[in-house]
Motif scaffolding. Structure first.
Motif, short mmCIF file in Angstrom:
data_model
loop_
_atom_site.label_atom_id
_atom_site.label_comp_id
_atom_site.label_asym_id
_atom_site.label_seq_id
_atom_site.Cartn_x
_atom_site.Cartn_y
_atom_site.Cartn_z
N VAL A 25 34.66 20.25 44.19
CA VAL A 25 34.98 21.52 44.45
C VAL A 25 36.12 22.37 44.21
CG1 VAL A 25 36.23 21.16 46.66
CG2 VAL A 25 34.53 23.17 46.53
N THR A 26 37.39 21.55 43.85
CA THR A 26 38.48 22.21 43.34
C THR A 26 38.15 22.56 41.96
OG1 THR A 26 39.38 20.25 42.74
CG2 THR A 26 39.96 21.17 44.82
N ALA A 27 37.34 21.81 41.10
CA ALA A 27 37.19 22.24 39.68
C ALA A 27 36.09 23.52 39.56
CB ALA A 27 36.54 21.18 39.01
N THR A 28 35.27 23.41 40.76
CA THR A 28 34.64 24.96 40.62
C THR A 28 35.09 25.90 41.09
OG1 THR A 28 32.66 23.12 41.48
CG2 THR A 28 32.28 25.62 41.93
N ILE A 29 36.15 25.76 41.98
CA ILE A 29 36.82 26.98 42.48
C ILE A 29 37.83 27.50 41.17
CG2 ILE A 29 38.80 27.65 43.72
CD1 ILE A 29 37.78 25.94 45.96
N GLY A 30 38.35 26.28 40.51
CA GLY A 30 39.19 26.64 39.27
C GLY A 30 38.29 27.30 38.17
N ARG A 31 37.03 27.02 38.27
CA ARG A 31 36.18 27.47 37.12
C ARG A 31 35.73 28.86 37.42
NH1 ARG A 31 30.07 25.61 37.00
NH2 ARG A 31 30.42 26.79 39.06
N ASN A 32 35.28 29.23 38.78
CA ASN A 32 34.99 30.52 39.08
C ASN A 32 36.23 31.42 39.06
OD1 ASN A 32 32.44 29.52 39.29
ND2 ASN A 32 32.32 29.30 41.37
N GLY A 33 37.41 30.87 39.82
CA GLY A 33 38.67 31.74 39.81
C GLY A 33 39.24 32.24 38.52
N PHE A 35 37.29 32.60 35.85
CA PHE A 35 36.42 33.25 34.99
C PHE A 35 36.63 34.79 35.67
CE2 PHE A 35 32.67 35.87 35.04
CZ PHE A 35 32.31 35.96 33.45
N ASN A 36 36.80 34.82 37.21
CA ASN A 36 36.75 36.31 37.91
C ASN A 36 38.19 36.80 37.45
OD1 ASN A 36 34.20 36.09 39.01
ND2 ASN A 36 34.82 34.80 40.75
N MET A 37 38.97 36.15 37.49
CA MET A 37 40.42 36.76 37.21
C MET A 37 40.51 37.33 36.07
SD MET A 37 43.17 34.57 39.02
CE MET A 37 42.88 32.73 38.15
N VAL A 38 40.05 36.59 34.75
CA VAL A 38 40.13 37.07 33.47
C VAL A 38 39.05 38.36 33.23
CG1 VAL A 38 39.62 36.50 30.98
CG2 VAL A 38 40.82 34.86 32.58
N PHE A 69 31.49 42.50 27.68
CA PHE A 69 31.13 41.41 26.64
C PHE A 69 32.49 40.95 26.22
CE2 PHE A 69 30.44 39.84 22.49
CZ PHE A 69 29.19 38.97 22.77
N VAL A 70 33.54 41.40 25.78
CA VAL A 70 34.61 40.87 25.52
C VAL A 70 35.31 40.15 26.64
CG1 VAL A 70 36.93 41.23 24.27
CG2 VAL A 70 35.24 42.24 23.23
N SER A 71 35.22 40.84 27.80
CA SER A 71 35.91 40.21 28.94
C SER A 71 35.38 38.95 29.35
CB SER A 71 35.93 41.13 30.04
OG SER A 71 36.78 42.34 29.70
N GLY A 72 33.87 38.85 29.08
CA GLY A 72 32.91 37.83 29.76
C GLY A 72 33.00 36.43 28.55
N VAL A 73 33.15 37.01 27.37
CA VAL A 73 33.38 35.91 26.50
C VAL A 73 34.80 35.18 26.75
CG1 VAL A 73 33.73 35.33 24.28
CG2 VAL A 73 31.85 36.70 24.72
N LEU A 74 35.79 35.94 27.08
CA LEU A 74 37.24 35.42 27.08
C LEU A 74 37.13 34.71 28.50
CD1 LEU A 74 40.14 34.98 26.03
CD2 LEU A 74 40.59 37.26 26.93
N GLY A 75 36.61 35.29 29.33
CA GLY A 75 36.60 34.58 30.77
C GLY A 75 36.09 33.36 30.48
#
Length: 123
Positions: A25-33, A35-38, A69-75
């Motif tokens: 769960v912490t890895a999932t939170i890290g992954r989603n966090g 991505f969403n921040m970036v 698109f650019v934000s999504g690729v970087l995230g």
């Protein structure tokens, strides 16, 4: 036919205990966090503070598409190591009696040390 949610949950709890349900769960939170921040931070900052507002709706839409698109690729690029850690933690362990991948940061470190930087971006 695949087993239902409750039968899989019972199997996980029987094998790994109640905390087994939250494995990764912490890895999932890290992954989603990450991505969403970036993604949302970059998208908002660039669209509202760095680029001019276009007069035509179609120009605004194209601008938002490109920035998105650019934000999504970087995230996505920055969150992939967390996804690798999540998969290693939740997936089969090399030795089931002694889990190798436990925590998010330690799993990223293990993959980096043993397989190299590129392994964090496999798949």
């Amino acid at each position: 036919m695949s087993p239902g949610v409750w039968s899989v949950a019972r199997e996980i709890i029987a094998r790994d205990g109640l905390l087994g349900i939250n494995k990764g769960v912490t890895a999932t939170i890290g992954r989603n966090g990450v991505f969403n921040m970036v993604y949302f931070g970059l998208f908002h900052t660039i669209n509202t503070n760095m680029l001019p507002k276009r007069k035509e709706l179609w120009q605004n839409n194209i601008q938002k598409f490109i920035v998105g698109f650019v934000s999504g690729v970087l995230g996505s690029t920055l969150n992939i190591p967390f996804d690798v850690a999540k998969s290693r933690i939740q997936g089969p362990q090399p030795d089931p009696s002694k889990p190798k991948y436990k925590g998010t940061i330690s799993s990223i470190g293990i993959v980096y040390r043993e397989e190299g930087f590129r392994a964090l971006y496999k798949g």
